[in-house]
Design a protein around this motif. Structure first.
Motif, mmCIF file in Angstrom:
data_model
loop_
_atom_site.group_PDB
_atom_site.id
_atom_site.type_symbol
_atom_site.label_atom_id
_atom_site.label_comp_id
_atom_site.label_asym_id
_atom_site.label_seq_id
_atom_site.Cartn_x
_atom_site.Cartn_y
_atom_site.Cartn_z
ATOM 1 N N LEU A 67 58.950 31.670 3.175
ATOM 2 C CA LEU A 67 59.505 31.005 4.338
ATOM 3 C C LEU A 67 60.858 31.600 4.701
ATOM 4 C CD1 LEU A 67 59.199 28.768 6.402
ATOM 5 C CD2 LEU A 67 60.294 27.214 4.814
ATOM 6 N N SER A 68 61.652 31.947 3.693
ATOM 7 C CA SER A 68 63.001 32.419 4.003
ATOM 8 C C SER A 68 62.987 33.744 4.748
ATOM 9 C CB SER A 68 63.846 32.532 2.735
ATOM 10 O OG SER A 68 63.417 33.629 1.972
ATOM 11 N N ILE A 69 61.918 34.556 4.572
ATOM 12 C CA ILE A 69 61.907 35.819 5.306
ATOM 13 C C ILE A 69 61.176 35.720 6.637
ATOM 14 C CG2 ILE A 69 62.204 37.314 3.328
ATOM 15 C CD1 ILE A 69 59.212 37.861 3.384
ATOM 16 N N ASN A 70 60.842 34.510 7.057
ATOM 17 C CA ASN A 70 60.236 34.321 8.369
ATOM 18 C C ASN A 70 61.346 34.335 9.410
ATOM 19 O OD1 ASN A 70 59.177 32.820 10.718
ATOM 20 N ND2 ASN A 70 57.408 32.485 9.403
ATOM 21 N N PRO A 71 61.183 35.060 10.520
ATOM 22 C CA PRO A 71 62.266 35.126 11.508
ATOM 23 C C PRO A 71 62.663 33.765 12.060
ATOM 24 C CG PRO A 71 60.579 36.752 12.007
ATOM 25 C CD PRO A 71 60.051 35.930 10.884
ATOM 26 N N LEU A 72 61.704 32.829 12.122
ATOM 27 C CA LEU A 72 62.033 31.515 12.674
ATOM 28 C C LEU A 72 62.511 30.527 11.620
ATOM 29 C CD1 LEU A 72 59.200 30.937 15.289
ATOM 30 C CD2 LEU A 72 61.581 31.510 15.686
ATOM 31 N N ARG A 95 66.296 35.339 20.235
ATOM 32 C CA ARG A 95 67.216 36.010 19.313
ATOM 33 C C ARG A 95 66.777 35.836 17.865
ATOM 34 N NH1 ARG A 95 69.419 40.216 21.025
ATOM 35 N NH2 ARG A 95 70.800 39.958 22.802
ATOM 36 N N TYR A 96 66.262 34.645 17.555
ATOM 37 C CA TYR A 96 65.740 34.463 16.200
ATOM 38 C C TYR A 96 64.623 35.457 15.940
ATOM 39 C CZ TYR A 96 68.083 29.994 15.297
ATOM 40 O OH TYR A 96 68.997 29.013 15.060
ATOM 41 N N LEU A 97 63.783 35.639 16.967
ATOM 42 C CA LEU A 97 62.613 36.486 16.769
ATOM 43 C C LEU A 97 62.941 37.961 16.734
ATOM 44 C CD1 LEU A 97 59.677 35.073 18.898
ATOM 45 C CD2 LEU A 97 59.804 35.330 16.435
ATOM 46 N N ILE A 98 63.849 38.385 17.611
ATOM 47 C CA ILE A 98 64.049 39.833 17.725
ATOM 48 C C ILE A 98 65.363 40.315 17.133
ATOM 49 C CG2 ILE A 98 62.626 39.934 19.788
ATOM 50 C CD1 ILE A 98 65.144 40.283 21.419
ATOM 51 N N LEU A 116 63.543 26.578 12.197
ATOM 52 C CA LEU A 116 62.751 25.525 11.584
ATOM 53 C C LEU A 116 63.584 24.683 10.625
ATOM 54 C CD1 LEU A 116 59.277 27.093 10.937
ATOM 55 C CD2 LEU A 116 59.866 25.232 12.458
#
Lengths: 186, 405
Positions: free
Chosen positions: A69-74, A132-135, A78
């Motif tokens: 989970l921690s390496i998920n961009p969102l 911004r979270y995503l990219i 979340l």
């Protein structure tokens, strides 16, 4: 299993009425159809596993201690969304992702995550933050803004931003990738 | 519209939740961005899987045409699904979960027998075991004092024999039924022993057979006292896993120990943390970097009477010991496997993986490609590049819609 006072307190905290506006006082039974008995049990075990010091709710650090989970961009977005979440909120939140949930529900979850300030409209700022979270920082601010403007125009949004109906329409027939399955009886 | 390919299967062998890339069409221009090397925290095995999948996508989508602005910008379902999947079940925490006990005794016939068993175990057997342990500890303390007082020639041998005796007392107090398979370890220069780690009792189980020096964390309480006072004679080395500087110092001391032919066999647990004996987390390459022959030991506990996994966050060591002492028996198989040397052209990490595969196969464990120390640190903080490589993919999608000014 002995029910001592601490356990009873814990249970109360885990099932306290939700703070989130959409799920006020929804009894867990309402969710049956999407989340069945076995899944609720499995989710409860998981909740207890994540709630390390038996507080009755999961803090965002505990969520972020899950490596995947921690390496998920969102992950950061979340973690604000599910800050101090108790068991009832946990199940309600996850039921929207379920493979069995209806399209409307899935879109609602996505909309709520996207809508950073939670006012019911995806404004340009909301969109900018989520993107911004995503990219990350790979796109220049001006370029990002131009994409956002074009999206707003294409979806027919007014100054306040995208409403849920417009969001739903914009995603039309796109296949949504929300197909969570809770592993039971592992 | 190009059809979606199943880019990455979410299986237990692929734990790095990158299924969000599943629904994204990649053009050949985007793919080089994914090659930015990943580092520790995720094993080379996962890195190779990701590279293989990138190559696969490269071949399947040489040309990307057509994208929908609205769905590219607004559809965040893929990363959300990954996040939810990780919340519900993840392959890292699975390695540290105790097996769930299904109730089997809720019937007319078994319940009274089970109750009888509980009474027998707790009221009769447990006090006897506790007594054995305490008497044995007293004998040990006296014998150790005697051994310390001996002249130097006999002293180390006597101390070691006494510590081995204490380990045997421990094993008796758990009614350990331990079968040892394979050749008994002997003090030899340039050899090091590695084993999978389930609980601190692993050390007692092995020492009961032949005494080892080990690298350990210094623990608080009576365990720490025991470690400092008695285990020093075996040549045990202590370290603090959160101190980075400690590592180089310990590494040097390990080298010195291994080079000395008179020192005790050195035992190292390369996982660095206790795992639940169903999985095996990433082996740290420290033990494989010493230039010594590595002798693998596989330890498999039979969960029939008790689950020997020590979850140090849930239970203190004393509570863990008492749990074992209150069960019927501790059943365990210890396999001493064939010594392995680093092959020419093999890196320390590859060597570690090879030995891990041997141990995992013998002890019937599933290899999990996560670093055990992730229990103590946040993966994203230490390795932001793991997020960056995903971000580059999304960025490539969004930047398609940037109209050049």
């Amino acid at each position: 299993m002995t029910q001592n006072l601490a356990d009873v307190d814990l249970r109360k905290r885990e099932l306290a009425p939700s703070r989130h506006r959409e799920t006020q006082d929804l009894p867990l039974a309402n969710l049956i159809g999407e989340v069945d008995q076995q899944e609720i049990e499995a989710l409860y075990k998981r909740f207890r596993r994540l709630d390390k010091d038996r507080k009755g709710f999961i803090s965002s650090e505990e969520f972020l201690s899950i490596p995947e989970l921690s390496i998920n961009p969102l992950a950061q977005r979340l973690s604000f969304f599910v800050e101090s979440i108790n068991f009832k909120e946990f199940v309600t939140f996850l039921s929207g992702f379920s493979a069995k949930a209806g399209r409307e529900e899935k879109l609602k979850v996505m909309f709520d995550v996207y809508d950073v300030d939670g006012d019911g409209f995806i404004s340009e700022d909301d969109m900018a933050q989520t993107l911004r979270y995503l990219i990350g920082s790979t796109l220049a601010e001006a370029e990002l803004r131009s994409v956002i403007e074009r999206t707003m125009v294409a979806a027919g949004a007014d100054a306040k931003g995208l409403t849920f109906a417009q969001y739903k329409e914009a995603l039309g027939d796109t296949q949504l990738a929300l197909n969570l399955e809770v592993p039971t009886g592992d | 519209m190009a059809s979606k390919a199943s880019f990455m299967r979410r299986t237990s062998a692929n734990p790095v939740g990158l299924t969000s890339l599943k629904n994204i069409h990649l053009s050949s221009i985007d793919l080089p961005h994914l090659d930015g090397g990943l580092k520790e925290g995720v094993s080379p095995d996962v890195q190779r899987q990701i590279e293989a999948l990138v190559d696969q996508a490269r071949s399947e989508f040489p040309d990307y045409a057509g994208s929908n602005l609205l769905s590219d910008v607004l559809d965040i379902s893929s990363p959300l699904n990954d996040a939810a999947s990780a919340i519900v079940d993840d392959s890292f925490l699975r390695c540290f979960t105790s097996a769930v006990d299904e109730p089997w005794n809720w019937n007319f016939y078994l319940l009274p027998l089970w109750i009888l068993g509980v009474v027998l175990r707790n009221a009769i057997i447990f006090p006897l075991r506790l007594l054995t342990l305490l008497l044995g500890a007293l004998v040990f303390i006296v014998a150790f004092m005697v051994a310390e007082a001996l002249p130097a020639k006999h002293r180390t041998l006597a101390e070691r024999r006494v510590v081995q005796f204490m380990a045997q007392i421990f094993v008796t107090s758990w009614t350990g039924v331990i079968r040892y398979h394979g050749p008994r370890p002997v003090s030899t220069a340039n050899r090091v022993w590695v084993a999978n780690h389930t609980s601190m009792i692993d050390y007692a189980v092995l020492c009961a057979y032949t005494p080892f020096a080990a690298i350990m964390q210094l623990h608080p309480g009576w365990v720490g006292l025991f470690q400092k006072r008695y285990l020093n004679s075996l040549g045990c080395l202590y370290f603090n896993r959160t101190q980075a500087k400690d590592r180089t110092l310990v590494h040097q001391r390990m080298r010195d120990h291994v080079a000395d032919p008179n020192s005790m066999p050195l035992l190292i647990f390369p996982e660095g943390t206790c795992v639940n004996n169903e999985y095996c987390v990433m082996f740290r390459k420290g033990a494989f970097d010493l230039g010594a022959t590595v002798c693998p030991i596989a330890i498999k506990y039979n969960k029939i009477f008790v689950d020997a996994f020590w979850n140090s966050k849930r239970q203190s060591f004393t509570a863990h010991l008492l749990k074992i002492m209150r069960s019927w028996a501790l059943v365990c198989d210890v396999y001493f496997l064939e010594p392995q040397s680093k092959q020419p052209g093999e890196s320390s990490q590859e060597f570690a993986e090879r030995v891990q595969a041997m141990i995992a196969k013998r002890a019937r464990l599933t290899v999990a490609p996560w670093d055990g120390y992730l229990k103590y640190y946040n993966l994203a903080e230490k390795h932001p590049d793991l997020i960056e490589s995903q971000r580059r993919t999304y960025s490539a999608i969004i930047s398609k819609h940037v109209v050049p000014l």
